[in-house]
Design a protein around this motif. Structure first.
Motif, PDB file in Angstrom:
ATOM      1  N   SER A 124      79.177 -61.224 -68.541  1.00 34.32           N
ATOM      2  CA  SER A 124      78.139 -60.241 -68.860  1.00 34.32           C
ATOM      3  C   SER A 124      77.866 -59.257 -67.730  1.00 34.32           C
ATOM      4  O   SER A 124      76.834 -58.599 -67.707  1.00 34.32           O
ATOM      5  CB  SER A 124      76.829 -60.950 -69.250  1.00 34.32           C
ATOM      6  OG  SER A 124      77.037 -61.792 -70.353  1.00 34.32           O
ATOM      7  N   GLN A 125      78.803 -59.157 -66.768  1.00 30.78           N
ATOM      8  CA  GLN A 125      78.654 -58.198 -65.674  1.00 30.78           C
ATOM      9  C   GLN A 125      79.744 -57.133 -65.789  1.00 30.78           C
ATOM     10  O   GLN A 125      80.868 -57.417 -66.189  1.00 30.78           O
ATOM     11  CB  GLN A 125      78.775 -58.912 -64.320  1.00 30.78           C
ATOM     12  CG  GLN A 125      77.693 -59.946 -64.062  1.00 30.78           C
ATOM     13  CD  GLN A 125      76.316 -59.325 -63.922  1.00 30.78           C
ATOM     14  OE1 GLN A 125      76.169 -58.277 -63.319  1.00 30.78           O
ATOM     15  NE2 GLN A 125      75.315 -59.962 -64.501  1.00 30.78           N
ATOM     16  N   LEU A 126      79.414 -55.904 -65.425  1.00 28.69           N
ATOM     17  CA  LEU A 126      80.372 -54.803 -65.471  1.00 28.69           C
ATOM     18  C   LEU A 126      80.856 -54.506 -64.060  1.00 28.69           C
ATOM     19  O   LEU A 126      80.062 -54.285 -63.152  1.00 28.69           O
ATOM     20  CB  LEU A 126      79.707 -53.558 -66.074  1.00 28.69           C
ATOM     21  CG  LEU A 126      80.599 -52.328 -66.270  1.00 28.69           C
ATOM     22  CD1 LEU A 126      81.690 -52.631 -67.294  1.00 28.69           C
ATOM     23  CD2 LEU A 126      79.771 -51.136 -66.723  1.00 28.69           C
ATOM     24  N   TYR A 127      82.176 -54.501 -63.879  1.00 23.75           N
ATOM     25  CA  TYR A 127      82.751 -54.242 -62.569  1.00 23.75           C
ATOM     26  C   TYR A 127      83.645 -53.010 -62.637  1.00 23.75           C
ATOM     27  O   TYR A 127      84.311 -52.778 -63.632  1.00 23.75           O
ATOM     28  CB  TYR A 127      83.598 -55.433 -62.096  1.00 23.75           C
ATOM     29  CG  TYR A 127      82.820 -56.704 -61.916  1.00 23.75           C
ATOM     30  CD1 TYR A 127      82.201 -57.001 -60.705  1.00 23.75           C
ATOM     31  CD2 TYR A 127      82.708 -57.619 -62.964  1.00 23.75           C
ATOM     32  CE1 TYR A 127      81.483 -58.178 -60.534  1.00 23.75           C
ATOM     33  CE2 TYR A 127      81.991 -58.797 -62.813  1.00 23.75           C
ATOM     34  CZ  TYR A 127      81.382 -59.068 -61.597  1.00 23.75           C
ATOM     35  OH  TYR A 127      80.677 -60.231 -61.432  1.00 23.75           O
ATOM     36  N   MET A 171      89.359 -49.302 -62.916  1.00 23.73           N
ATOM     37  CA  MET A 171      89.465 -50.188 -64.078  1.00 23.73           C
ATOM     38  C   MET A 171      88.133 -50.882 -64.287  1.00 23.73           C
ATOM     39  O   MET A 171      87.611 -51.515 -63.384  1.00 23.73           O
ATOM     40  CB  MET A 171      90.560 -51.225 -63.844  1.00 23.73           C
ATOM     41  CG  MET A 171      90.712 -52.216 -64.987  1.00 23.73           C
ATOM     42  SD  MET A 171      92.093 -53.345 -64.702  1.00 23.73           S
ATOM     43  CE  MET A 171      91.496 -54.247 -63.273  1.00 23.73           C
ATOM     44  N   PHE A 172      87.604 -50.749 -65.485  1.00 25.08           N
ATOM     45  CA  PHE A 172      86.347 -51.415 -65.821  1.00 25.08           C
ATOM     46  C   PHE A 172      86.651 -52.710 -66.573  1.00 25.08           C
ATOM     47  O   PHE A 172      87.502 -52.750 -67.455  1.00 25.08           O
ATOM     48  CB  PHE A 172      85.478 -50.507 -66.698  1.00 25.08           C
ATOM     49  CG  PHE A 172      84.930 -49.324 -65.960  1.00 25.08           C
ATOM     50  CD1 PHE A 172      83.738 -49.416 -65.257  1.00 25.08           C
ATOM     51  CD2 PHE A 172      85.612 -48.120 -65.954  1.00 25.08           C
ATOM     52  CE1 PHE A 172      83.234 -48.314 -64.572  1.00 25.08           C
ATOM     53  CE2 PHE A 172      85.112 -47.017 -65.274  1.00 25.08           C
ATOM     54  CZ  PHE A 172      83.922 -47.125 -64.581  1.00 25.08           C
ATOM     55  N   SER A 173      85.985 -53.773 -66.224  1.00 25.35           N
ATOM     56  CA  SER A 173      86.184 -55.038 -66.931  1.00 25.35           C
ATOM     57  C   SER A 173      84.848 -55.746 -67.065  1.00 25.35           C
ATOM     58  O   SER A 173      83.939 -55.554 -66.264  1.00 25.35           O
ATOM     59  CB  SER A 173      87.178 -55.928 -66.184  1.00 25.35           C
ATOM     60  OG  SER A 173      86.678 -56.232 -64.911  1.00 25.35           O
ATOM     61  N   VAL A 174      84.767 -56.550 -68.117  1.00 25.86           N
ATOM     62  CA  VAL A 174      83.530 -57.286 -68.350  1.00 25.86           C
ATOM     63  C   VAL A 174      83.779 -58.768 -68.148  1.00 25.86           C
ATOM     64  O   VAL A 174      84.657 -59.343 -68.760  1.00 25.86           O
ATOM     65  CB  VAL A 174      83.008 -57.042 -69.778  1.00 25.86           C
ATOM     66  CG1 VAL A 174      81.748 -57.861 -70.014  1.00 25.86           C
ATOM     67  CG2 VAL A 174      82.708 -55.555 -69.995  1.00 25.86           C
TER      68      VAL A 174
END
Length: 237
Positions: free
Chosen positions: A7-10, A1-4
């Motif tokens: 301003s950081q992408l995890y 799962m990508f989440s913002v």
């Protein structure tokens, strides 16, 4: 799962599930005698990290299938957002279909067999959106087997069986797909002011034309409509 966040992408590739309760048929949560912790890693997410790509469709084994679909239909991935969706759907679903059949899941109208049928038929429909006018899924499944059989030798062992099941089901669905699409278009032409297809009509599409509910929902949503799922469930009962 990508989440913002900030301003950081995890990218979540590992998670923990703390299992404490058993939910009974009445909806009550009863404490387990032995609570436990379940853990799992997203293998394909890890592959994306290790290969330094942005998503699983760029992982080598999956991109191999995606590129073949593009080659078959003569479309470049990334040139059109709508065709990109169909390409991803087919890529994802044909992998699932191939492995499910290899694991012994049989096509049916209930349980996991119905999940298999839904995936296969949704892939067929997206193939039509891309312009496929003849059976193509067994060709793509062959690429799944080709790229994955070293890790999963049972795919090669059951190749003929897998491809035959896919080919027969695809051809069977193609016979009713066109008629079902025409009928659904008729329904959409006369949908009421709340822009919702009745459960009775949705059930007729399922019962007569073999349209899984989620396929009907997909097409309706693309055209700005909804479906009465509660009404559909009543018809099913």
């Amino acid at each position: 799962m990508f989440s913002v966040e900030a301003s950081q992408l995890y990218c979540e590739f590992w998670n923990l599930v703390f299992t404490q309760f058993d939910r009974d048929e009445e909806g009550n949560y009863n404490k387990l005698a032995k609570p436990n912790i379940d853990t799992g890693m997203g293998l394909e997410r890890m592959a994306a990290i290790m290969q330094e790509v942005d998503n699983i469709f760029e992982v080598d084994t999956i991109k191999y299938i995606l590129d073949y679909i593009c080659q078959l239909v003569g479309i470049s991935y990334g040139s059109n957002s709508k065709s990109d969706v169909s390409i991803r759907v087919i890529t994802d679903h044909i992998r699932s279909v191939t492995f499910l059949i290899s694991d012994g899941v049989l096509l049916s109208n209930e349980g996991r067999g119905y999940v298999l049928r839904r995936l296969l038929r949704r892939a067929v429909r997206h193939g039509k959106l891309l312009g496929f006018n003849e059976s193509f899924l067994s060709k793509v499944a062959k690429k799944v087997i080709e790229v994955s059989n070293k890790a999963y030798p049972e795919l090669k062992e059951k190749e003929e069986y897998i491809l035959n099941i896919i080919d027969v089901e695809e051809k069977r669905f193609e016979e009713t797909l066109e008629q079902g699409l025409i009928k659904l278009q008729e329904y959409m032409n006369f949908i009421n002011e709340n822009r919702t297809l009745s459960g009775e009509d949705a059930f007729k599409l399922y019962d007569t034309y073999g349209f899984p509910l989620d396929l009907t929902k997909d097409i309706l949503e693309e055209n700005g409509f909804l479906v009465d799922e509660e009404g559909f469930d009543k018809e099913m009962k």
